[in-house]
Design a protein around this motif. Structure first.
Motif, PDB file in Angstrom:
ATOM      1  N   GLU A  94       0.807  -1.224   0.000  1.00 17.77           N
ATOM      2  CA  GLU A  94       0.000   0.000   0.000  1.00 17.77           C
ATOM      3  C   GLU A  94       0.837   1.271   0.000  1.00 17.77           C
ATOM      4  O   GLU A  94       0.290   2.374   0.008  1.00 17.77           O
ATOM      5  N   GLY A  95       2.167   1.131   0.011  1.00 20.64           N
ATOM      6  CA  GLY A  95       3.034   2.315   0.015  1.00 20.64           C
ATOM      7  C   GLY A  95       2.971   3.096   1.309  1.00 20.64           C
ATOM      8  O   GLY A  95       2.950   4.342   1.294  1.00 20.64           O
ATOM      9  N   LEU A  96       2.962   2.386   2.441  1.00 19.83           N
ATOM     10  CA  LEU A  96       2.802   3.030   3.751  1.00 19.83           C
ATOM     11  C   LEU A  96       4.078   2.965   4.586  1.00 19.83           C
ATOM     12  O   LEU A  96       4.028   3.100   5.797  1.00 19.83           O
ATOM     13  N   GLN A  97       5.237   2.767   3.942  1.00 16.50           N
ATOM     14  CA  GLN A  97       6.476   2.619   4.694  1.00 16.50           C
ATOM     15  C   GLN A  97       6.861   3.918   5.406  1.00 16.50           C
ATOM     16  O   GLN A  97       6.398   5.005   5.055  1.00 16.50           O
ATOM     17  N   CYS A  98       7.751   3.755   6.390  1.00 13.18           N
ATOM     18  CA  CYS A  98       8.278   4.901   7.139  1.00 13.18           C
ATOM     19  C   CYS A  98       9.009   5.837   6.184  1.00 13.18           C
ATOM     20  O   CYS A  98       9.790   5.395   5.337  1.00 13.18           O
ATOM     21  N   ARG A  99       8.777   7.143   6.331  1.00 10.00           N
ATOM     22  CA  ARG A  99       9.364   8.126   5.422  1.00 10.00           C
ATOM     23  C   ARG A  99      10.390   9.025   6.095  1.00 10.00           C
ATOM     24  O   ARG A  99      10.799  10.045   5.532  1.00 10.00           O
ATOM     25  N   VAL A 100      10.816   8.655   7.293  1.00 11.97           N
ATOM     26  CA  VAL A 100      11.777   9.493   8.017  1.00 11.97           C
ATOM     27  C   VAL A 100      13.152   9.396   7.397  1.00 11.97           C
ATOM     28  O   VAL A 100      13.814  10.394   7.123  1.00 11.97           O
ATOM     29  N   LYS A 101      13.622   8.179   7.169  1.00  8.55           N
ATOM     30  CA  LYS A 101      14.957   7.966   6.622  1.00  8.55           C
ATOM     31  C   LYS A 101      14.829   7.322   5.244  1.00  8.55           C
ATOM     32  O   LYS A 101      14.539   6.143   5.127  1.00  8.55           O
ATOM     33  N   VAL A 102      15.048   8.117   4.231  1.00  7.50           N
ATOM     34  CA  VAL A 102      14.976   7.608   2.872  1.00  7.50           C
ATOM     35  C   VAL A 102      16.310   6.970   2.515  1.00  7.50           C
ATOM     36  O   VAL A 102      17.371   7.550   2.742  1.00  7.50           O
ATOM     37  N   LYS A 103      16.264   5.759   1.994  1.00 11.62           N
ATOM     38  CA  LYS A 103      17.497   5.069   1.625  1.00 11.62           C
ATOM     39  C   LYS A 103      18.178   5.788   0.464  1.00 11.62           C
ATOM     40  O   LYS A 103      17.546   6.147  -0.523  1.00 11.62           O
ATOM     41  N   LYS A 104      19.463   5.988   0.596  1.00 14.67           N
ATOM     42  CA  LYS A 104      20.245   6.607  -0.470  1.00 14.67           C
ATOM     43  C   LYS A 104      20.809   5.516  -1.364  1.00 14.67           C
ATOM     44  O   LYS A 104      21.511   4.627  -0.904  1.00 14.67           O
ATOM     45  N   ARG A 105      20.492   5.609  -2.612  1.00 17.69           N
ATOM     46  CA  ARG A 105      20.953   4.604  -3.562  1.00 17.69           C
ATOM     47  C   ARG A 105      22.112   5.163  -4.383  1.00 17.69           C
ATOM     48  O   ARG A 105      22.022   6.256  -4.937  1.00 17.69           O
ATOM     49  N   LYS A 106      23.172   4.408  -4.434  1.00 17.33           N
ATOM     50  CA  LYS A 106      24.333   4.818  -5.205  1.00 17.33           C
ATOM     51  C   LYS A 106      24.141   4.452  -6.668  1.00 17.33           C
ATOM     52  O   LYS A 106      23.621   3.392  -6.985  1.00 17.33           O
ATOM     53  N   LEU A 107      24.602   5.312  -7.534  1.00 19.04           N
ATOM     54  CA  LEU A 107      24.508   5.034  -8.953  1.00 19.04           C
ATOM     55  C   LEU A 107      25.474   3.921  -9.319  1.00 19.04           C
ATOM     56  O   LEU A 107      26.619   3.901  -8.885  1.00 19.04           O
ATOM     57  N   ALA A 108      25.001   2.991 -10.119  1.00 19.30           N
ATOM     58  CA  ALA A 108      25.844   1.881 -10.522  1.00 19.30           C
ATOM     59  C   ALA A 108      26.800   2.320 -11.626  1.00 19.30           C
ATOM     60  O   ALA A 108      26.591   3.308 -12.312  1.00 19.30           O
ATOM     61  N   GLY A 109      27.878   1.578 -11.788  1.00 22.84           N
ATOM     62  CA  GLY A 109      28.817   1.865 -12.858  1.00 22.84           C
ATOM     63  C   GLY A 109      30.064   2.562 -12.353  1.00 22.84           C
ATOM     64  O   GLY A 109      30.180   2.942 -11.191  1.00 22.84           O
ATOM     65  N   GLN A 110      31.000   2.753 -13.250  1.00 23.25           N
ATOM     66  CA  GLN A 110      32.281   3.365 -12.933  1.00 23.25           C
ATOM     67  C   GLN A 110      32.316   4.812 -13.408  1.00 23.25           C
ATOM     68  O   GLN A 110      31.572   5.196 -14.320  1.00 23.25           O
TER      69      GLN A 110
END
Length: 381
Positions: free
Chosen positions: A191-207
């Motif tokens: 339902e898209g109800l996850q905690c929104r306090v700490k958003v995961k930072k995703r690193k860009l893939a590749g070199q």
């Protein structure tokens, strides 16, 4: 490898009696000092399936399917059969109640309560219903009872402004009902109800596009001006919006020879700083492996000025310690010292410009014989 523990027959029977009395698994394990929850479930499964003789088997001993040890006497065999029949009667009493027929509202919650302790086939045999009927009931029951739980979870998430994850939402729900935390997690994800306090930072893939070798090798001394230069970007989060400072420092005297302030960290930003330098054939410019520095446009601009590029090793800020130190000093002697925690963007920009002027022409440094960077360069010339 952990040592396997053998429990006496008395402990196993006591644990079974406590579970049949409705005592939670956790309390049973604590009172009887049972290490593994799975062991307790296995004992319950054996007892409910009429295989109580397996409780007497030694650690690691597995009897063949349908075969167990010989009973010491016919009386013991009859006692085991009686226990099995009594267990079946107890189940009917617990599930049906007085004058009630087997129904989904009674069967489904009960089956959930004994999950892991007895197989679905055995439980259905006790109840006298086909497995297909049980699964059909379960599907209909689940569809019927899902929506209220979803709505309750949604209301709790909104009430706490999406500060809680599934563990805390489960704890709140358990004050009113029994529910598994994994089910709450699945509902919140769906339902898209996850905690929104700490958003995961995703690193860009590749070199990185164009990296350079680490030529500086932490040799932060230079014999002449504009021979070795270092550059980096720092955040300025003191104003109404985040600003960025890009600066280039000369390792000969620690002078800031070029800098730019902007509200966007892109290639044009660092190119503006680089273009303040004259052509410097034979000079070295050292930076980290940030995307703005490894971009094709920046690399071409560096080559156009006759400069050799050097880059820190990945994840090693100490390779560029001098410029990191300058940025730390700038913030410590301005914003932190004067208590600027929140001010206007214009004041932030003017504070940085005034400090760099002060740093280059007035602020003395011990390693420069107590002279400012500009004075040291003039005397050296």
């Amino acid at each position: 490898m952990a040592t396997r523990v053998s429990y006496p027959m008395e402990v196993k029977m006591k644990a079974i009696e406590m579970r049949l009395a409705g005592i939670p698994v956790k309390d049973v394990m604590e009172q009887l000092n049972i290490r593994n929850r799975t062991q307790l479930k296995t004992w319950m499964r054996w007892y409910r399936s009429g295989e109580s003789h397996r409780l007497e088997q030694p650690v690691g001993k597995q009897y063949s399917y349908g075969k167990g040890p010989e009973y010491p006497s016919e009386i013991e065999k009859l006692k085991a059969e009686n226990r099995f029949l009594k267990q079946q009667l107890d189940v009917f009493k617990k599930v049906q109640g007085t004058g009630k027929e087997v129904s989904p509202e009674i069967v489904i919650p009960w089956m959930e309560s004994i999950r892991g302790e007895v197989s679905v086939s055995q439980a259905c045999a006790w109840l006298g219903i086909p497995r297909a009927t049980y699964y059909r009931w379960k599907a209909a029951y689940g569809a019927k009872h899902t929506e209220p739980e979803v709505e309750r979870i949604r209301n709790l998430c909104k009430q706490h402004k999406f500060r809680y994850g599934y563990r805390k939402i489960t704890a709140l729900l358990r004050k009113e009902q029994t529910i598994n935390h994994k089910r709450v997690q699945r509902i919140m994800q769906r339902e898209g109800l996850q905690c929104r306090v700490k958003v995961k930072k995703r690193k860009l893939a590749g070199q990185p596009a164009h990296t350079a070798e680490h030529l500086l090798k932490r040799q932060f001394q230079a014999d002449a001006p504009m021979q070795k230069l270092v550059t980096d970007i720092t955040y300025l989060t003191f104003g109404g919006k985040t600003l960025y400072l890009s600066s280039i420092l000369d390792l000969f005297n620690g002078e800031i020879v070029a800098y730019s302030i902007a509200d966007k960290q892109d290639t044009a930003f660092v190119l503006d700083t680089l273009n303040q330098l004259p052509d410097l054939p034979g000079a070295m410019l050292h930076s980290d492996q940030g995307s703005v520095y490894t971009s094709w446009a920046y690399q071409e601009a560096v080559k156009g000025k006759g400069i050799t590029m050097s880059m820190s090793r990945k994840g090693t800020p100490a390779d560029n310690a001098r410029i990191e130190s300058f940025h730390s000093t700038l913030k410590s002697e301005t914003f932190y010292l004067e208590g600027f925690t929140c001010t206007t963007t214009a004041i932030v920009e003017q504070t940085v410009r005034d400090y760099i002027t002060y740093y280059n022409s007035i602020r003395i440094q011990t390693k420069l014989n107590n002279q400012s960077p500009i004075d040291f360069r003039r005397l050296a010339a």
